[in-house]
Scaffold this motif. Structure first.
Motif, PDB file in Angstrom:
ATOM      1  N   LYS A   1       0.871  -1.239  -0.029  1.00 29.91           N
ATOM      2  CA  LYS A   1      -0.020   0.067   0.053  1.00 29.91           C
ATOM      3  C   LYS A   1       0.627   1.266   0.010  1.00 29.91           C
ATOM      4  N   SER A   2       2.034   1.101   0.439  1.00 32.11           N
ATOM      5  CA  SER A   2       3.191   2.417   0.438  1.00 32.11           C
ATOM      6  C   SER A   2       2.674   3.310   1.334  1.00 32.11           C
ATOM      7  N   ARG A   3       1.921   3.006   2.197  1.00 37.72           N
ATOM      8  CA  ARG A   3       1.082   4.046   3.228  1.00 37.72           C
ATOM      9  C   ARG A   3       2.170   5.090   3.803  1.00 37.72           C
ATOM     10  N   ARG A   4       3.369   4.559   4.124  1.00 33.51           N
ATOM     11  CA  ARG A   4       4.548   5.202   4.808  1.00 33.51           C
ATOM     12  C   ARG A   4       4.983   6.268   3.731  1.00 33.51           C
ATOM     13  N   MET A   5       5.123   5.631   2.665  1.00 34.44           N
ATOM     14  CA  MET A   5       5.949   6.433   1.692  1.00 34.44           C
ATOM     15  C   MET A   5       5.183   7.660   0.966  1.00 34.44           C
ATOM     16  N   GLY A   6       3.685   7.348   1.046  1.00 32.77           N
ATOM     17  CA  GLY A   6       2.863   8.647   0.582  1.00 32.77           C
ATOM     18  C   GLY A   6       2.660   8.524  -0.900  1.00 32.77           C
ATOM     19  N   ARG A   7       3.281   7.718  -1.662  1.00 33.01           N
ATOM     20  CA  ARG A   7       3.199   7.470  -2.998  1.00 33.01           C
ATOM     21  C   ARG A   7       3.542   6.037  -3.285  1.00 33.01           C
ATOM     22  N   ASP A   8       3.130   5.621  -4.567  1.00 34.24           N
ATOM     23  CA  ASP A   8       3.438   4.008  -4.936  1.00 34.24           C
ATOM     24  C   ASP A   8       4.846   3.507  -5.188  1.00 34.24           C
ATOM     25  N   LYS A   9       5.399   2.739  -4.303  1.00 35.71           N
ATOM     26  CA  LYS A   9       6.839   2.593  -4.294  1.00 35.71           C
ATOM     27  C   LYS A   9       7.022   1.918  -5.613  1.00 35.71           C
ATOM     28  N   ARG A  10       6.197   1.292  -6.205  1.00 37.12           N
ATOM     29  CA  ARG A  10       6.264   0.453  -7.544  1.00 37.12           C
ATOM     30  C   ARG A  10       6.765   1.476  -8.653  1.00 37.12           C
ATOM     31  N   PHE A  11       6.719   3.097  -8.640  1.00 35.49           N
ATOM     32  CA  PHE A  11       7.243   3.700  -9.431  1.00 35.49           C
ATOM     33  C   PHE A  11       8.225   4.637  -8.734  1.00 35.49           C
ATOM     34  N   LEU A  12       8.850   4.053  -7.938  1.00 30.85           N
ATOM     35  CA  LEU A  12      10.163   4.882  -7.290  1.00 30.85           C
ATOM     36  C   LEU A  12      11.115   4.898  -8.329  1.00 30.85           C
ATOM     37  N   GLN A  13      12.041   6.116  -8.268  1.00 35.53           N
ATOM     38  CA  GLN A  13      13.268   6.017  -9.066  1.00 35.53           C
ATOM     39  C   GLN A  13      14.215   6.445  -8.034  1.00 35.53           C
ATOM     40  N   VAL A  14      15.492   6.028  -7.909  1.00 34.88           N
ATOM     41  CA  VAL A  14      16.450   6.242  -7.485  1.00 34.88           C
ATOM     42  C   VAL A  14      17.540   6.675  -8.480  1.00 34.88           C
ATOM     43  N   ARG A  15      17.933   7.838  -8.434  1.00 34.52           N
ATOM     44  CA  ARG A  15      18.988   8.350  -9.133  1.00 34.52           C
ATOM     45  C   ARG A  15      18.721   8.151 -10.744  1.00 34.52           C
ATOM     46  N   GLY A  16      17.443   8.285 -11.049  1.00 31.81           N
ATOM     47  CA  GLY A  16      16.816   8.226 -12.315  1.00 31.81           C
ATOM     48  C   GLY A  16      16.492   6.727 -12.818  1.00 31.81           C
ATOM     49  N   ARG A  17      16.718   5.913 -11.855  1.00 27.22           N
ATOM     50  CA  ARG A  17      16.349   4.326 -12.329  1.00 27.22           C
ATOM     51  C   ARG A  17      15.252   3.889 -11.762  1.00 27.22           C
ATOM     52  N   SER A  18      14.482   3.003 -12.237  1.00 28.41           N
ATOM     53  CA  SER A  18      13.266   2.706 -11.590  1.00 28.41           C
ATOM     54  C   SER A  18      13.724   1.510 -10.661  1.00 28.41           C
ATOM     55  N   VAL A  19      13.269   1.507  -9.257  1.00 30.15           N
ATOM     56  CA  VAL A  19      13.702   0.363  -8.306  1.00 30.15           C
ATOM     57  C   VAL A  19      13.098  -0.854  -8.758  1.00 30.15           C
TER      58      VAL A  19
END
Length: 206
Positions: free
Chosen positions: A18-36
């Motif tokens: 659910k990514s509640r703590r993140m506040g947005r969908d972690k499936r679309f997170l990027q770190v340094r321009g790359r999709s995790v």
């Protein structure tokens, strides 16, 4: 240790949170321009002959790169439900299960865990007094225990590791320190603060 594709273990990317703590969908997170998510899936596909993606429900725009997608067999059971679904869906007797929020997942650490104790039902790390259930190896012998836990709404995977009748191997910092990446492979992103740390130069250090 052979660097070939592993045939007898299925890689399982559990990505239904659910990514509640993140506040947005972690499936679309990027770190340094790359999709995790993409990084993790790519590593699993290069490491295992079979890779599955476990989701709670269909999601548009998520590129699974041709991998088989399976959906939670037990609704609203969180990561435990995703783990259960991955185990019953895998064609191999063991799985390596990982979440989609670990930007520094390391193939050397994954291979070490898979090969460490092939007779174990669980191979899991305990770091700083905390188990790391979403970066661990599980056998299909865990299935009935996970199902029973879900049915009684006992959803903390960590309790599985205390189950009589399962062989559980616990790795610590000392075990992992022989690897270049070591505990860095377990670094995850639960909050915006975690993301900031992952983006910082200091996170380059193993």
């Amino acid at each position: 240790m052979s660097e070939g594709v592993l045939e007898k273990v299925t890689g399982v990317l559990i990505a239904g949170g659910k990514s509640r703590r993140m506040g947005r969908d972690k499936r679309f997170l990027q770190v340094r321009g790359r999709s995790v998510f993409d990084q993790t899936l790519s590593l699993l596909m290069k490491t295992f002959a079979e890779t599955l993606v476990v989701l709670a429900e269909p999601i548009e725009l998520l590129d699974v790169r041709g991998c088989r997608v399976v959906y939670d067999a037990i609704p609203s059971a969180g990561s435990l439900g995703g783990l259960y679904t991955g185990l019953i869906s895998a064609s191999q007797p063991r799985i390596f299960a990982v979440a989609c929020d670990m930007p520094f997942l390391d193939t050397g650490v994954v291979r070490f865990m898979v090969s460490h104790d092939e007779a174990a039902d669980v191979v899991v790390a305990e770091l700083g007094g905390r188990f790391q259930p979403m970066h661990a190896v599980y056998s299909k012998r865990c299935v009935p225990f996970l199902k029973a836990m879900a049915e009684r709404k006992d959803l903390k995977i960590q309790k599985l590791f205390l189950t009589e009748g399962l062989r559980v191997t616990v790795l610590g910092v000392r075990d992992l320190s022989i690897l270049r990446a070591g505990v860095r492979s377990f670094q995850n992103i639960n909050t915006p603060e975690d993301l900031a740390v992952a983006e910082s130069p200091i996170s380059d250090k193993p």
